[in-house]
Design a protein around this motif. Structure first.
Motif, short mmCIF file in Angstrom:
data_model
loop_
_atom_site.label_atom_id
_atom_site.label_comp_id
_atom_site.label_asym_id
_atom_site.label_seq_id
_atom_site.Cartn_x
_atom_site.Cartn_y
_atom_site.Cartn_z
N ALA A 381 -7.40 -1.88 12.95
CA ALA A 381 -6.02 -1.78 13.44
C ALA A 381 -5.39 -3.16 13.26
O ALA A 381 -6.10 -4.17 13.18
CB ALA A 381 -5.97 -1.38 14.90
N SER A 382 -4.10 -3.15 13.16
CA SER A 382 -3.41 -4.41 12.96
C SER A 382 -2.19 -4.45 13.85
O SER A 382 -1.58 -3.41 14.12
CB SER A 382 -3.02 -4.48 11.49
N CYS A 383 -1.87 -5.64 14.33
CA CYS A 383 -0.73 -5.78 15.22
C CYS A 383 0.02 -7.06 14.87
O CYS A 383 -0.47 -8.15 15.18
CB CYS A 383 -1.24 -5.83 16.66
N ILE A 420 8.09 -12.67 8.03
CA ILE A 420 8.82 -12.06 6.91
C ILE A 420 8.09 -10.79 6.44
O ILE A 420 8.70 -9.77 6.13
CB ILE A 420 8.99 -13.07 5.75
N MET A 421 6.76 -10.87 6.45
CA MET A 421 5.99 -9.69 6.05
C MET A 421 6.29 -8.53 7.01
O MET A 421 6.56 -7.41 6.57
CB MET A 421 4.50 -10.03 6.09
N LYS A 422 6.27 -8.82 8.30
CA LYS A 422 6.54 -7.79 9.30
C LYS A 422 7.98 -7.25 9.19
O LYS A 422 8.21 -6.04 9.22
CB LYS A 422 6.30 -8.39 10.71
N GLY A 441 -4.21 1.28 3.77
CA GLY A 441 -4.53 0.12 4.60
C GLY A 441 -4.91 -1.04 3.69
O GLY A 441 -5.05 -0.88 2.48
N PRO A 442 -5.09 -2.23 4.30
CA PRO A 442 -5.27 -3.42 3.46
C PRO A 442 -6.72 -3.70 3.04
O PRO A 442 -7.01 -4.81 2.60
CB PRO A 442 -4.73 -4.53 4.36
N GLY A 443 -7.61 -2.71 3.16
CA GLY A 443 -9.03 -2.94 2.87
C GLY A 443 -9.26 -3.53 1.48
O GLY A 443 -9.98 -4.53 1.31
#
Ligand code: UQ1
Length: 458
Positions: A381-383, A420-422, A441-443
């Protein structure tokens, strides 16, 4: 495929056979006596996707492109699909509500059939779901992607307080209230600004504190920070569940003079007096009253009631009872879950749904082909913890609450690049790649960028 069946012999026969059970359900009565529909339909499909949110839409795209036209049905009652990760930015006045949605018709895949109805009754023993319109859908495979429901009404006084024009209570969690957050911010000049985190699982558990940091920065930019006290009352025992990032966030709160109280749960809003009542969860029954000039409330949440009433599908906590690795239901091998309604113990975020999507897809296809399920979800998960109008800490972690980071930089630092990415990159990735089923996802990105990481953090 869809046979039109007259009212009297429609297939949703459990409804007709058990009138007493349903007698006090207003929605069911409306359905029974409604004259607006003359026919109820029976549909059949290979995969029924319940929910057209992030996980449901991405999976419908993947599955319908594999299975072909009309083999996938998506059950989704809403007209609009919101990109909810934008809501914190709307609360801070960085984006507008109209930036955050598209029509459901625009985002659902054309090869899937969209039924604009709600799932009312799950019957996994007979592979059917009954809808709010009285239709029955028979499926070979079921994917539950309903997300969470917001329960503002669970806190006495809260729902009423949110409806007061130019009131002092706001909430980024609902599209109905999110614009009110920035409005209230602009009307507030002094006093106690109180922020909450409820005693229930929540979607995007970082959001309740992101809005705290944004509001702190807002008052600093205006040179009015000394006129307000900022307090974050969280029902959790920690500021953030992953120690690596909590260790970075505590000093930020300290430096910015943000008071953090753990184990404090909002139990009542007395809006006539501008008083919020909190319970000390370590001393049940011990209540505190706090006067506010701005209250940001996060509602308790749960999986939808129409899902949780099917006890066979859910765990004790009311979420779909899946195997944490395969995301297949523990009792029904033709049922899977993705996203916030899944009982897997990951953080409930769009990034988690993205990382789950290739696992659910490949495991569903394997199940259809009678093969063993080999794909495993690691709990990713990412936040993106936005800490103001130009900075963000990108938290990424797994089931073990260990960092699982994509970029070859120290991600526990506040960074402009991550902001900026967000703010600008993620919405594009979401609309263009995730909802179309291409973002897993970023795997892969993590593996590729791993070449640039110092060996100790690999
Ligand atoms: C992500 O995959 C995702 O889902 C689409 C998000 O939600 C909008 C995110 O916020 C993040 C950070 C990710 C992870 C992506 C990268 C590139 C780290």
């Amino acid at each position: 495929m869809n046979s039109r069946i007259p009212l009297g012999i429609r297939q949703c026969n459990r409804l007709l056979a058990t009138p007493i059970y349903y007698a006090n359900e207003a929605s069911t009565l409306t359905r029974l006596f409604s004259t607006s529909r003359l026919h109820y339909e029976r549909h059949e499909c290979i995969v029924l996707v319940v929910g057209g949110g992030s996980g449901g839409c991405a999976m419908a795209a993947k599955l319908s492109s594999h299975l072909g036209k009309d083999k996938v049905i998506v059950l989704e009652p809403e007209d609009k699909h919101y990109y909810q990760p934008m809501f914190t930015l709307i609360g801070g006045g960085m984006k507008r509500l109209e930036h955050s949605y598209k029509t459901m018709a625009d985002v659902l895949p054309k090869k899937a059939k969209w039924l604009k109805e709600k799932a009312m009754e799950f019957d996994p023993d007979n592979n059917t779901v009954c809808t709010s319109g009285g239709d029955t859908i028979k499926y070979d495979f079921l994917l539950i992607a309903t997300g969470l429901q917001l329960k503002y009404e669970k806190i006495p006084g809260l729902a009423e307080a949110l409806e007061i024009p130019n009131g002092k209570v706001c909430s980024i969690y609902s599209p109905k209230y999110v614009e009110g957050v920035y409005d209230l911010l602009r009307r507030t000049n002094e006093g106690n600004l109180i922020f909450t985190f409820p005693a229930s699982p929540v979607k995007c558990p970082g959001a309740p504190q992101k809005i705290v940091y944004i509001v702190d920065h807002y008052f600093r930019k205006l040179g009015k920070r000394d006129k307000v006290n900022i307090t974050y009352n969280t029902a959790l025992p920690v500021l953030f569940g992953v120690k690596h990032y909590a260790d970075a966030l505590w000093p930020i709160c300290k430096k910015r003079n943000i008071t953090v109280n753990t184990r404090r749960n909002l139990v009542e809003v007395r809006h006539a007096e501008d008083i919020a009542v909190f319970e000390d969860l370590d001393h049940p029954g011990q209540l505190f009253e706090e006067k506010y000039s701005l209250l940001h409330a996060v509602p308790p949440m749960s999986a939808p009631d129409d899902l949780t009433k099917c006890r066979k599908l859910v765990n004790e906590a009311g979420f779909v009872d899946v195997n944490n690795s395969t995301l297949q239901h523990v009792r029904y091998s033709n049922v899977f879950a993705i996203g916030d309604s899944s009982g897997s113990p990951n953080s409930k975020t769009a990034a988690a749904a993205a990382a789950q999507s290739p696992v659910v897809y490949r495991n569903m296809i394997a199940a259809m082909e009678g093969k063993p399920l080999t794909d495993v979800y690691d709990g990713y998960a990412s936040c993106p913890l936005v800490t103001g109008y130009s900075t963000c800490i990108l938290a990424e972690f797994d089931y073990n609450l260990q960092p699982l980071e994509t970029f070859p930089v120290a991600q526990n630092k506040e960074r402009y690049s991550m902001f900026i990415m967000k703010k600008d990159f993620m919405p594009l990735l979401y609309w263009k790649l995730m909802l179309t089923g291409y973002w897993n996802g970023p795997g892969l990105m993590r593996k590729l960028l791993g070449v640039f990481k110092p060996s100790k953090s690999k």
